[in-house]
Scaffold this motif. Structure first.
Motif, short mmCIF file in Angstrom:
data_model
loop_
_atom_site.label_atom_id
_atom_site.label_comp_id
_atom_site.label_asym_id
_atom_site.label_seq_id
_atom_site.Cartn_x
_atom_site.Cartn_y
_atom_site.Cartn_z
N PHE A 62 4.78 -13.28 8.17
CA PHE A 62 3.70 -13.83 8.01
C PHE A 62 3.14 -15.04 8.25
O PHE A 62 4.01 -15.93 7.95
N ALA A 63 2.26 -15.13 9.07
CA ALA A 63 1.49 -16.13 9.91
C ALA A 63 1.27 -17.76 9.33
O ALA A 63 1.04 -18.80 8.75
N VAL A 84 2.15 -12.87 13.14
CA VAL A 84 1.95 -11.45 12.72
C VAL A 84 0.84 -11.84 11.37
O VAL A 84 1.54 -12.73 10.23
N GLU A 85 -0.75 -11.26 10.71
CA GLU A 85 -0.86 -11.50 9.83
C GLU A 85 -2.04 -10.41 8.84
O GLU A 85 -2.63 -10.30 10.19
N LEU A 86 -1.40 -10.11 7.98
CA LEU A 86 -2.35 -8.80 7.34
C LEU A 86 -4.05 -9.56 6.88
O LEU A 86 -4.75 -8.87 7.04
N ASP A 87 -3.85 -10.80 6.10
CA ASP A 87 -5.28 -10.62 6.18
C ASP A 87 -6.53 -11.04 7.10
O ASP A 87 -6.38 -11.35 7.51
N PHE A 196 6.45 -5.96 7.59
CA PHE A 196 7.52 -5.07 7.89
C PHE A 196 7.47 -3.59 8.73
O PHE A 196 8.32 -3.97 9.71
N SER A 197 6.64 -2.99 9.36
CA SER A 197 5.75 -2.70 10.68
C SER A 197 6.43 -3.41 12.47
O SER A 197 7.02 -3.23 12.91
N GLU A 198 6.55 -5.47 12.05
CA GLU A 198 6.61 -5.74 13.11
C GLU A 198 8.04 -6.41 12.88
O GLU A 198 8.94 -5.89 14.30
N ILE A 199 8.60 -6.46 11.76
CA ILE A 199 10.22 -6.80 12.13
C ILE A 199 11.19 -5.71 12.90
O ILE A 199 11.54 -5.85 13.40
N ALA A 200 10.91 -4.13 12.03
CA ALA A 200 11.54 -2.95 12.76
C ALA A 200 11.17 -2.75 13.95
O ALA A 200 12.02 -2.17 14.74
N LYS A 201 9.90 -3.41 14.45
CA LYS A 201 9.53 -2.71 15.73
C LYS A 201 10.77 -4.02 17.15
O LYS A 201 11.04 -3.59 17.41
N GLU A 241 15.73 -5.13 5.25
CA GLU A 241 15.27 -5.56 6.42
C GLU A 241 15.86 -6.63 6.57
O GLU A 241 16.20 -6.14 8.71
N CYS A 242 16.27 -7.85 6.80
CA CYS A 242 16.43 -8.52 7.39
C CYS A 242 18.31 -8.59 7.84
O CYS A 242 19.22 -9.15 9.06
#
Length: 296
Positions: A62-63, A84-87, A196-201, A241-242
């Motif tokens: 969540f950058a 990583v940022e979604l906005d 979540f996708s980047e954490i999982a990767k 996830e953590c």
């Protein structure tokens, strides 16, 4: 059914250390970001120094203003950093700075003659490229109250020393920060997408560490929804996830009984840490990790 963990107050001891003076921390981000973590930089350095070896990878899912990622890159605290940022607005700035458009953006900022009329005239235009959207984002971020980019944010009226909308517009400083980031861009990768996708990767990588600073909406908090375009996340899923990560992580959250309870259910350590909000009031935030012995 009422859960047992909320029948009695759950609290964390008050932070013992005084809040960090953010003026003592290098200001590297081009953003005035609500919820920014400049005040946490000294703690982040201590965390990274406590690790057995510098990590191969730091992931900041969540950058936002990305001060932690920038600190990592400038101070070589990790071999590489992914932010990583979604906005879409925020993403356009990082995409532009970490590309060949960085110099264009710096010069566009330097060449803009800011006034109320020129501001609204510029923002009335529809950006057609990523770099134009990036300029609009920085312009809006630097002229709205609190740097808020969410829909409905109002513009600065009085500002510092009565300078109005120009009180946070420092074109020379912004251009320098952009060029400085360009100099360390080989240590940074930007991903526009879902945290979540980047954490999982990178979940199974023992040499990857994670700094996680989600929007503060757990326990019914509304601040995140007022400040960010993408504020609603599954906090239970994030903690799960953590729990699956092979590497170390450090999370920051609102200091609330709900969050402390959630951390304890996963066996995570928690520590209160002092900070000052945008109104200079002292308050505590919560650090969460698998092991926080290094902060004693």
């Amino acid at each position: 059914m009422v859960r047992q963990d909320f029948l009695f107050p759950i609290s964390e001891p008050q932070a013992k250390e005084r809040p960090v003076n953010v003026a003592s921390v290098p200001q590297r981000s081009p953003f005035r970001y609500p919820g920014g973590k400049t005040w946490l930089v000294p703690v982040f350095r201590r965390w990274m120094a406590s690790l057995p070896a510098p990590p191969e990878l730091l992931v900041e899912p969540f950058a936002g203003g990305a001060i932690i990622s920038l600190t990592s890159a400038f101070e070589k605290l990790a071999r590489h950093t992914i932010l990583v940022e979604l906005d879409t607005q925020v993403a356009s700035v990082w995409q532009s700075i970490l590309s060949e458009d960085a110099e264009w953006l710096a010069k566009r900022i330097l060449g803009f003659d800011l006034s109320t009329e020129s501001l609204h005239s510029e923002l009335d235009k529809r950006p057609t490229t990523t770099r134009e959207r990036a300029f609009h984002t920085i312009l809006r971020n630097r002229t709205t109250r609190g740097g808020i980019l969410a829909e409905g944010a109002g513009f600065i009226k009085v500002g510092e020393a009565g300078k109005g909308i120009a009180s946070r517009w420092y074109p020379g400083t912004l251009a320098r920060r952009i060029r400085d980031i360009t100099a360390v861009s080989h240590r940074l990768t930007f991903v526009e997408g879902d945290a979540f996708s980047e954490i999982a990767k990178h979940r199974d990588e023992p040499d990857a560490v994670f700094f996680i600073d989600p929007p503060y909406t757990a326990g019914g908090k509304s601040a995140g929804s007022r400040l960010y375009a993408h504020s609603q996340i599954d906090h239970e899923r994030l903690f799960h996830e953590c729990d699956q990560l092979a590497g170390e992580f450090l999370m920051t959250y609102d200091h609330t009984p709900e969050v402390i309870s959630l951390a304890r259910r996963h066996g995570f350590a928690t520590r209160a840490i002092a900070m000052k909000n945008t109104h200079h009031a002292e308050m505590n935030e919560l650090l969460i990790g698998g092991n926080l012995d290094w902060i004693q």
